[in-house]
Design an enzyme around this catalytic site. Structure first.
Site, PDB file in Angstrom:
ATOM      1  N   SER A   8       0.810  -1.215   0.000  1.00  0.00           N
ATOM      2  CA  SER A   8       0.000   0.000   0.000  1.00  0.00           C
ATOM      3  C   SER A   8       0.843   1.264   0.000  1.00  0.00           C
ATOM      4  CB  SER A   8      -0.903   0.005   1.240  1.00  0.00           C
ATOM      5  OG  SER A   8      -0.116   0.009   2.422  1.00  0.00           O
ATOM      6  N   ASP A  12      -0.786   9.730   5.833  1.00  0.00           N
ATOM      7  CA  ASP A  12      -1.262   9.819   7.212  1.00  0.00           C
ATOM      8  C   ASP A  12      -1.316  11.281   7.629  1.00  0.00           C
ATOM      9  OD1 ASP A  12      -1.314   7.042   7.394  1.00  0.00           O
ATOM     10  OD2 ASP A  12       0.766   6.946   8.084  1.00  0.00           O
ATOM     11  N   ASN A  52       7.144   2.929   2.846  1.00  0.00           N
ATOM     12  CA  ASN A  52       8.084   2.838   3.968  1.00  0.00           C
ATOM     13  C   ASN A  52       9.228   1.869   3.672  1.00  0.00           C
ATOM     14  OD1 ASN A  52       6.515   4.609   5.464  1.00  0.00           O
ATOM     15  ND2 ASN A  52       5.424   2.990   6.547  1.00  0.00           N
ATOM     16  N   GLN A 170      -3.629  -8.196   6.807  1.00  0.00           N
ATOM     17  CA  GLN A 170      -4.547  -8.868   5.885  1.00  0.00           C
ATOM     18  C   GLN A 170      -4.586 -10.376   6.118  1.00  0.00           C
ATOM     19  OE1 GLN A 170      -6.618  -7.320   4.350  1.00  0.00           O
ATOM     20  NE2 GLN A 170      -5.891  -5.639   3.073  1.00  0.00           N
ATOM     21  N   GLY A 222       8.972  -8.014  18.354  1.00  0.00           N
ATOM     22  CA  GLY A 222       9.193  -6.691  18.922  1.00  0.00           C
ATOM     23  C   GLY A 222      10.509  -6.609  19.663  1.00  0.00           C
ATOM     24  N   GLY A 252       8.357  -1.965  11.849  1.00  0.00           N
ATOM     25  CA  GLY A 252       8.172  -3.220  11.127  1.00  0.00           C
ATOM     26  C   GLY A 252       8.565  -3.105   9.672  1.00  0.00           C
ATOM     27  N   ASP A 253       8.199  -2.004   9.034  1.00  0.00           N
ATOM     28  CA  ASP A 253       8.566  -1.803   7.631  1.00  0.00           C
ATOM     29  C   ASP A 253      10.073  -1.600   7.494  1.00  0.00           C
ATOM     30  OD1 ASP A 253       5.912  -2.011   6.822  1.00  0.00           O
ATOM     31  OD2 ASP A 253       5.547   0.131   7.034  1.00  0.00           O
TER      32      ASP A 253
END
Length: 646
Positions: A8, A12, A52, A170, A222, A252-253
């Site tokens: 995507s 933001d 990202n 997803q 994490g 994460g990205d």
């Protein structure tokens, strides 16, 4: 070849409500809720997983190619991608809709009200991998329209492209067969620990059975690191701990960008995951040490970086103006002059090559009384002798034309001065070092250095008091504020050698966003005392800060006294007469490792290989204050040269 990034693209918009939602919402009236919140500030960020990840890859020197959908409002995002040299050949614009957007309003209790508009993301099903005709070395299928994700994975498999599958949020929309088809033959299947639990529950298979379907499965946890299942092996990858967490969004990205880059460069899966962990956490610290590590590793040396904190981002590099200096102030022929000018050229080239955020915005050094004009003329002559380009003296009218808020009778304009994202710079150095085989040993403080001819035995201690040692042919002391302590551990008499550092604290104050002052470039007073004076700096987001002042201290304390706002305002009012103290709020502070003590004359960087003192292979970098950030790549080159014969 390119790394294809599917997923995507989103915009933001983040707003902060300067109160608490609970003060404006009546619980008994929730069934007829109608509220409006006044938010004085709004920040816009360009994101989405594809954007990202591509940004992270570009920082690492890779060539990402985004396959994604966007809407008619994509112009500003497109310009941002162009600014960072991220290709958008395969981004398809749908003029009848908007780019996916997330509107987030946060109150003072960190409660959030979020609205998400998928927009062009719902058109991702109209995109096809077959439309990308150039060679692809590696791909990632990231969270997007479900149908598009399935088709991209299948098409890449047919094309024989190694593919990382990252279903993200997803995942819950896929049935067991869909998940298993994703896993089958993937170069890596990447999920967090919750998504892994969902995968196990939904497929009904055991960890070992699922691990046989993909080349590798990576479960991120994490702050606890990650677990890799590769064939019959289970590999635990420790985290790289952040020294300070500003906002975990995007980690994460960033992890996935590091993982992809490592895989493309042929690293083993666990080393690629370590690079991902580094990308996900790295803040800012010891830029000179990281630059030296990258340069030495690139030259084929085996490198270990020992850092006393649990992560980067605690000391000098993270607490300064983040300015790329041109070389105006330093005596001709000094290390500071030569390495600043060389480093500036190298950093601008590195920023262009790797997409590191920066701006060459220029600087004015202003004279506010006639006696200071002679100082400007001396600075221009000195800067030109040092190699600082295009220095020009401006009169009052010229200053007013380019900076209407500034009051000065003359100014020296340095167009080559700029600002840089020091976080991204350190990230690129650290990732380059890791890519070339360097190891990062975090949370370990050096407590002893002993001769072990040839070379040295270095002893480091962790937070539990446990000690480890390693044998090194060479040691580079780039410890910033602790570099004189490290030199002393190695047996050097720092007082006799003039290597005792004198910590000098500098505070910063931020200008309130609503203040009626606007600037296009940095503004400095004529230098005096231990620093360059309380100057005006801009960051890459346009935020204005004043500082630093200069105060020698005997302990490390980063607190900023709010009462100093009046002093800062008075100092800056020399060139900004309309500035008011109430527009200033305490910001950060930093401590400079100066070799010159109070009232002492100029001291240069100390950069010395200690063979002449009976310690071949020991390189001291002491007193690396400003312009150390600018000079970092040139200092690193000097370190490589000093160790060439060892």
């Amino acid at each position: 070849m390119s790394i294809l990034v599917t997923g995507s693209l989103a915009i933001d918009r983040i707003m902060v409500f300067p109160d608490r939602f609970k003060n404006h919402i009546l619980p008994e009236k929730l069934h007829i809720l109608s509220v409006s919140f006044h938010v004085p500030e709004m920040r816009e960020f360009f994101g989405g997983c594809a954007g990202n990840i591509a940004y992270g890859l570009k920082l690492l020197g890779a060539d990402p190619l985004i396959l994604a959908s966007a809407g008619r409002d994509f112009g500003a995002y497109a310009a941002w991608l162009d600014q960072h040299a991220i290709r958008r050949d395969a981004i398809r614009i749908f003029e009848d809709t908007y780019t996916a957007q997330c509107f987030i309003t946060t109150d003072l209790d960190d409660n959030q009200i979020v609205a998400f508009h998928p927009g062009a993301m719902e058109r991702a099903g109209e995109l096809h991998v077959a439309d990308v005709h150039e060679p692809i070395s590696l791909a990632i299928v990231g969270p997007d329209d479900n149908g598009a994700m399935r088709r991209h994975a299948a098409d890449l498999k047919k094309r024989g492209v190694p593919t990382v599958i990252d279903p993200g949020q997803q995942l819950i929309n896929f049935d067991p067969d869909g998940l298993l088809s994703f896993l089958e033959g993937a170069r890596a299947f990447v999920v967090n620990d919750y998504e892994w639990a969902v995968t196990l529950e939904r497929t009904g298979l055991a960890e070992g059975d699922l691990a046989k379907r993909a080349d590798a499965i990576i479960v991120t946890r994490g702050g606890q690191g990650s677990t890799i299942f590769e064939g019959n092996r289970r590999i635990e990858v420790p985290p790289v701990t952040a020294g300070r967490v500003a906002d975990p969004t995007g980690c994460g990205d960033a992890y996935r960008a590091g993982l992809l880059c490592g895989l493309e460069r042929g690293l083993a899966i666990d080393r690629a995951a370590r690079l991902g962990s580094l990308m996900g956490c790295l803040a800012v610290e010891v830029v000179v040490g990281l630059a030296s590590a990258a340069a030495l590793a690139r030259a084929g040396r085996s490198v270990v970086v020992v850092e006393r904190h649990d992560g980067f981002g605690r000391e000098t590099t993270s607490r300064n103006s983040q300015v790329l200096h041109a070389g105006l102030y330093y005596p001709s022929g000094s290390w500071k002059a030569r390495l600043c000018v060389a480093g500036s050229r190298a950093l601008y080239a590195r920023c262009q090559r790797e997409g590191i955020p920066h701006r060459r915005i220029g600087k004015l050094v202003v004279a506010t009384v006639p006696a200071e004009i002679a100082t400007l003329e001396r600075l221009r002559a000195l800067g030109a002798e040092n190699g600082a380009p295009d220095l020009v003296l401006l009169d009052t009218d010229a200053v007013r034309r380019i900076e209407p808020s500034v009051s000065a009778i003359a100014a020296l304009h340095s167009p080559a001065t700029g600002i840089i994202d020091a976080h991204a710079l350190c990230l690129s150095f650290a990732a380059e070092a890791e890519t070339h085989g360097a190891a990062l040993a975090l949370g370990r403080e050096v407590v002893a250095i002993e001769p072990a001819r040839p070379g040295f035995r270095v002893v480091a201690q962790n937070a539990k008091g446990e000690r480890e040692s390693l044998h090194a042919a060479a040691v580079v002391n780039a410890a910033g504020l602790a570099s004189d302590r490290i030199a002393a551990l190695a047996g050097i008499d720092v007082d006799a050698r003039g290597l005792r550092q004198h910590p000098c604290k500098g505070d910063y104050f931020a200008l309130a966003p609503g203040a009626p002052l606007h600037f296009e470039r940095l503004v400095y007073p004529v230098p005096a005392g231990a620093g360059l004076g309380v100057h005006l700096t801009l960051d890459l987001g346009g935020r204005v800060r004043f500082g630093p002042d200069a105060e020698y201290v005997d302990r490390i304390d980063y607190a900023v006294d709010p009462a100093k706002a009046e002093l800062f305002a008075r100092a800056a009012q020399r060139y900004l007469p309309t500035l008011r103290a109430e527009w200033l709020t305490p910001d950060q502070s930093g401590i400079r490792p100066k070799l010159a003590g109070p009232g002492q004359a100029f001291r240069d960087f100390s950069i010395e290989e200690e063979s002449a003192n009976g310690m071949p292979g020991f390189v001291n970098l002491v007193g690396i204050e400003s312009p150390g950030l600018t000079a970092s790549p040139a200092i690193a080159d000097r370190v490589v040269a000093l160790l060439a014969g060892i």
